[in-house]
Design a protein around this motif. Structure first.
Motif, PDB file in Angstrom:
ATOM      1  N   PHE A   1     -18.044   0.249 -42.214  1.00 56.72           N
ATOM      2  CA  PHE A   1     -19.718   0.386 -42.657  1.00 56.72           C
ATOM      3  C   PHE A   1     -19.728   1.773 -43.601  1.00 56.72           C
ATOM      4  O   PHE A   1     -19.926   1.934 -43.878  1.00 56.72           O
ATOM      5  CB  PHE A   1     -20.494   0.422 -41.833  1.00 56.72           C
TER       6      PHE A   1
ATOM      7  N   HIS B   1     -20.403  -0.507 -46.124  1.00 55.72           N
ATOM      8  CA  HIS B   1     -22.468  -0.048 -46.395  1.00 55.72           C
ATOM      9  C   HIS B   1     -22.809   1.269 -45.515  1.00 55.72           C
ATOM     10  O   HIS B   1     -22.931   1.901 -44.162  1.00 55.72           O
ATOM     11  CB  HIS B   1     -22.660  -1.269 -45.073  1.00 55.72           C
TER      12      HIS B   1
ATOM     13  N   ARG C   1     -24.631   3.567 -45.900  1.00 55.45           N
ATOM     14  CA  ARG C   1     -25.668   3.795 -45.669  1.00 55.45           C
ATOM     15  C   ARG C   1     -26.679   3.548 -44.184  1.00 55.45           C
ATOM     16  O   ARG C   1     -27.631   3.496 -43.559  1.00 55.45           O
ATOM     17  CB  ARG C   1     -27.144   3.095 -46.985  1.00 55.45           C
ATOM     18  N   ARG C   2     -25.691   2.062 -43.673  1.00 55.14           N
ATOM     19  CA  ARG C   2     -26.654   1.907 -42.226  1.00 55.14           C
ATOM     20  C   ARG C   2     -25.352   2.953 -41.524  1.00 55.14           C
ATOM     21  O   ARG C   2     -25.575   2.951 -40.000  1.00 55.14           O
ATOM     22  CB  ARG C   2     -26.074   0.435 -42.540  1.00 55.14           C
TER      23      ARG C   2
END
Lengths: 377, 490
Positions: A27, A31, A33-34
């Motif tokens: 992540f 990702h 931002r998650r």
């Protein structure tokens, strides 16, 4: 024996930590931002800006895939390790633990490698194979965890699985021997020179082999009953030397008074009827059941029916034959237990028919997938 | 059931006669072995067979987009399979390929080369057409993801842009490189020649501020950030035109869209013109007694010629009014000229008034509708400069079509928003006000809070003009910049 115990705790911790680390790196790279604030990746863990949106083709995705593939290979080697018992590469238990936990670790690795996507036909096929292997493995794991407890409860006298046909054969032979012992001997040609048989021999001539079954046939339940002090031994009628050798709890070295009493000529008429009853019971019910390939289809395969049937047979024979009836009942119990063990054994191992071949297929197709992806496209 | 115990002797007795059972496989084990063996053999056979006769679509990780659907079954159109097909896969190349894949991922360079070759042939698009200061060109496939489904290619996500624009190191390197290049090298997003665009000079470091998203890291728009003023000399007061005393036009109150009319596609607005947008109110009626007679617009020399031929203009007017006899026409002309001379001392004086005085006469508010003599003089709106012995010079206004040429905008998609919510024209009194929205105006909607898409490509275009080829800048003089008026020539 339960498959999970304290020795699995370090593996559990390792897999949980490895999963967290893999998730964090995944992540953090794909990702970011998650990730919650403050949980960003340090720069040295961030891969160079990747050109790929399909995670599997990125260096990180390839790393995940490679680790998972290496675990697949290791997991497959477990079957080799089981066959080569004398290998000094760790105990089988250790191999089993690592097989279980490392393959569980492949779940996050495969998911991250695929980027939560099925992809095309090939990758979908791979995922399908992987799901089959993992689901069958986890199902087998659950069985391995639960079945030993069930077997311990329901199989008090477990037999080596490979010996089951042998034991069943023994039981059939014993039953046939007993049946033959009850059958009246064919009329012999009178031999004028031959010595007249003793009264005792005359009485017990048809029963002699019966007595020998106790010594020759060693079915677990019958043997157990002997050991625990049961009085249903055939020995009193015609003790065999082998009885003394086998039955340590009862050492009938000489005919007991009761046995002599039962051998009176007056009892012979009743014996013939009883033996006829027993022969009929053996031939009609017991032997077909004991010889059957699948015993559970027979009524004697049902323990309640079996108990009732034997209780009824006992009522039809005099006291002296009840030990024989109980011996027959012990064979049937034994057979039922063997059937149950076979059934449980099949439950315990049938999943391997799916797990093993599909594992090999998965391994080969994964190797193909890796080769094609890295060198073709 | 109680567990019966057995002695070793009993167990041995029990298995007597079958102690070599382990020498032969149990039927189940044997069956499992054969099934596994068949699975392995079948798998190998399947792989070998597929490699020789199978369809490559099996490896397709997803359906090809409609843009490339025509060669969806021919992987070699995009993928380079020479490593295997040419037989150059040796142990050393095998190692090298593995090392490269684990360092950089699956290679896109061969695919990019094929993209380049095809698109250069088709529409002269090439790969290297982002800003000249790009440190490292990204792969085509990085942004234009294929195998994502049969529809059009998926839109480029902001993360693709942020992968460079969100990196301080990359932006620093880009700024350094940009400073070594000519500003002309950056004209890679030209507007259509017929458009007038307002282009500000490129900042010394270029547009290299670190950006993570539009709503958080994106800087204020350059127009607002540098507080740029419109250098145009045309005088216009938006506020005055929204005043309550402005009479209705065609029965309607004057609104933005009376002058600002969208182009057919609704994306931008048509350019303002005197004829279409001003003349209805601002008729150039120089003679209150003859409001039908108006000055020509757009050419000072023509105006001068018109004024110097007034008797003839009045004569034509007389004919238009139905006067046919020559002596009556002459009388009409003489009368009008006499009345005019009562207002002005001479012809030169009259010309002076028309060109330079901003209030040659008061508007006639009591005039009938449609005949509103409200002429104030050219200098009311225009910059008029006297020139000896000829017509004065009226500075031609420049109406800008695009104030933010680096950004795409579609007015049609914003029809639900009031003009003044973004442009704030009602308060504007000066021509120099550039009535462009601030970033805050946009962020109101274009942000996670506003729940309207705020991707980089919503406003920006990565690629340069299709007419440009790799490395080439726009030819000088091709663009209609208003930049020169700002005083910062490129």
């Amino acid at each position: 024996m339960r498959i999970f115990n304290r020795s699995h705790v370090p593996w559990l911790i390792f897999v949980v930590l490895a999963t967290i680390a893999a998730s964090w790196i995944y992540f953090g790279n794909f990702h970011p931002r998650r990730l919650p604030a403050g949980f960003g990746l340090p720069p040295w863990l961030v891969q160079k800006p990747s050109e790929h949106r399909s995670v599997g083709g990125t260096p990180l995705g390839l790393t995940y895939g490679t680790i998972a593939f290496a675990i697949f290979i290791f997991a497959t080697l477990f079957s080799v390790r089981k066959r080569v018992v004398l290998w000094r590469l760790g105990t089988l238990q250790r191999w089993m633990r690592s097989h279980i936990w490392l393959t569980l670790l492949t779940i996050p690795l495969v998911v991250f490698h695929s980027g939560f996507r099925l992809g095309g036909p090939m990758t979908t096929l791979l995922i399908a194979l992987y799901v089959i292997v993992m689901v069958s493995g986890i199902y087998g794991l659950a069985l391995q965890h639960q079945m030993p407890r069930i077997m311990k409860e329901r199989l008090p006298a477990e037999t080596v699985f490979e010996q089951i046909p042998h034991i069943r054969e023994q039981v059939v032979i014993a039953a046939e021997k007993m049946r033959d012992s009850f059958k009246p001997a064919p009329p012999k040609k009178t031999d004028a020179g031959a010595p007249a048989p003793s009264p005792l021999k005359t009485v017990t001539s048809g029963s002699t082999p019966m007595a020998s079954t106790v010594g020759d046939i060693s079915t677990p339940t019958a043997r157990a009953k002997t050991v625990v002090g049961s009085t249903i031994i055939a020995a009193p009628l015609n003790p065999s030397p082998s009885v003394a050798a086998v039955g340590t709890a009862t050492k009938p070295e000489a005919p007991l008074p009761g046995a002599v009493a039962s051998a009176k000529p007056g009892a012979a008429e009743g014996d013939a009827d009883s033996e006829a009853v027993l022969v009929e019971f053996l031939e009609r019910q017991v032997l077909p059941y004991l010889k059957a390939k699948r015993g559970e289809r027979f009524r004697l395969g049902n323990s309640r029916f079996s108990d009732d049937a034997f209780r009824f047979v006992k009522l039809r024979v005099p006291e002296v034959y009840r030990s024989r009836v109980e011996e027959i009942q012990a064979w049937c119990d034994e057979r039922r237990m063997l059937d149950l063990q076979t059934k449980l054994h099949h439950w315990l191992h049938a999943w391997l028919f799916v797990h093993v071949p599909f594992s090999f297929l998965l391994l080969m197709l994964t190797a193909w997938h890796a080769f094609v992806t890295l060198f073709y496209y | 059931m109680a567990a019966p115990r057995r002695t070793q002797k009993q167990i041995a007795e029990r298995y007597k006669g079958n102690l070599g059972y382990y020498r032969s496989l149990h039927p189940w084990r044997r069956a499992r072995f054969w099934i596994s063996f068949l699975a392995i053999i079948g798998g190998i056979a399947g792989i070998v067979l597929f490699q020789t006769r199978g369809r490559e679509i099996f490896f397709n990780p997803g359906k090809i987009s409609s843009s490339h659907a025509r060669f969806a079954d021919d992987c070699a159109q995009c993928h380079d399979q020479s490593l295997i097909s040419s037989g150059t896969l040796t142990p050393s190349t095998f190692k090298a390929v593995l090392r490269d894949r684990f360092s950089h991922g699956v290679a896109f360079e061969p695919i990019d080369q094929k993209c380049d070759a095809c698109h250069l042939k088709q529409d002269r698009r090439t790969h290297t057409f982002h800003e000249a200061s790009v440190v490292q060109d990204r792969s085509c496939s990085a942004c234009h993801q294929e195998h994502q489904g049969p529809g059009p290619l998926k839109l480029v996500t902001s993360s693709n842009c942020v992968s460079c624009h969100g990196s301080a190191e990359v932006m620093q390197a880009s700024a350094q490189r940009g400073m070594q290049l000519s500003p002309q090298a950056f004209h890679r997003h030209p507007a259509p020649p017929q458009q007038v665009v307002f282009e500000l000079p490129r900042p010394s470091r270029g547009y290299t501020q670190k950006i993570s998203s539009f709503w958080s890291g994106h800087p204020e728009f350059q127009l607002n950030r540098e507080q740029v003023r419109d250098p145009d000399v045309l005088r216009f007061n938006h506020q005055r035109h929204f005043a309550a005393d402005i009479p209705p036009v065609n029965g309607k109150r004057l609104e933005c869209n009376y002058c600002h009319r969208p182009e057919p596609d609704g994306r931008y607005y048509q350019r303002i013109s005197f004829t279409a947008n001003c003349q209805a109110c601002h008729l150039l009626q120089f003679d209150p007694k003859n409001p039908e007679l108006t000055l020509p617009h757009g050419n000072a020399t023509a105006v001068r010629a018109f004024l110097r031929s007034l008797p003839m203009q009045y004569a034509e007017l007389a004919v238009k009014k139905g006067v046919t006899k020559p002596n009556e026409i002459q009388a009409f002309v003489t009368k009008q000229m006499t009345q005019l001379r009562e207002r002005v001392r001479s012809g030169e004086d009259f010309e002076q008034q028309v060109f330079f005085v901003t209030d040659p006469y008061k508007p006639q508010r009591d005039a009938p509708p449609g005949v509103r003599a409200s002429y104030y003089g050219c200098a009311l709106c225009h910059e008029v400069k006297p020139v000896a012995n000829t017509a004065p010079m009226i500075t031609k206004p420049i109406f800008v079509d695009r104030w933010m040429p680096q950004a795409n905008f579609n007015h049609a998609k914003h029809a639900s928003v009031k003009c003044d919510d973004c442009h704030h024209a009602i308060q504007s009194r000066n021509t120099s006000d550039i009535l462009m929205p601030t970033k805050a105006n946009c962020v109101t909607c274009h942000s996670p809070a506003g729940k309207v898409v705020a991707a980089c490509i919503t406003c920006h275009t990565y690629h340069g003009s299709p007419s440009l080829v790799a490395g080439a800048a726009a030819p000088a003089g091709k663009y209609s910049f208003k930049q020169t008026a700002v005083g910062n020539p490129p």
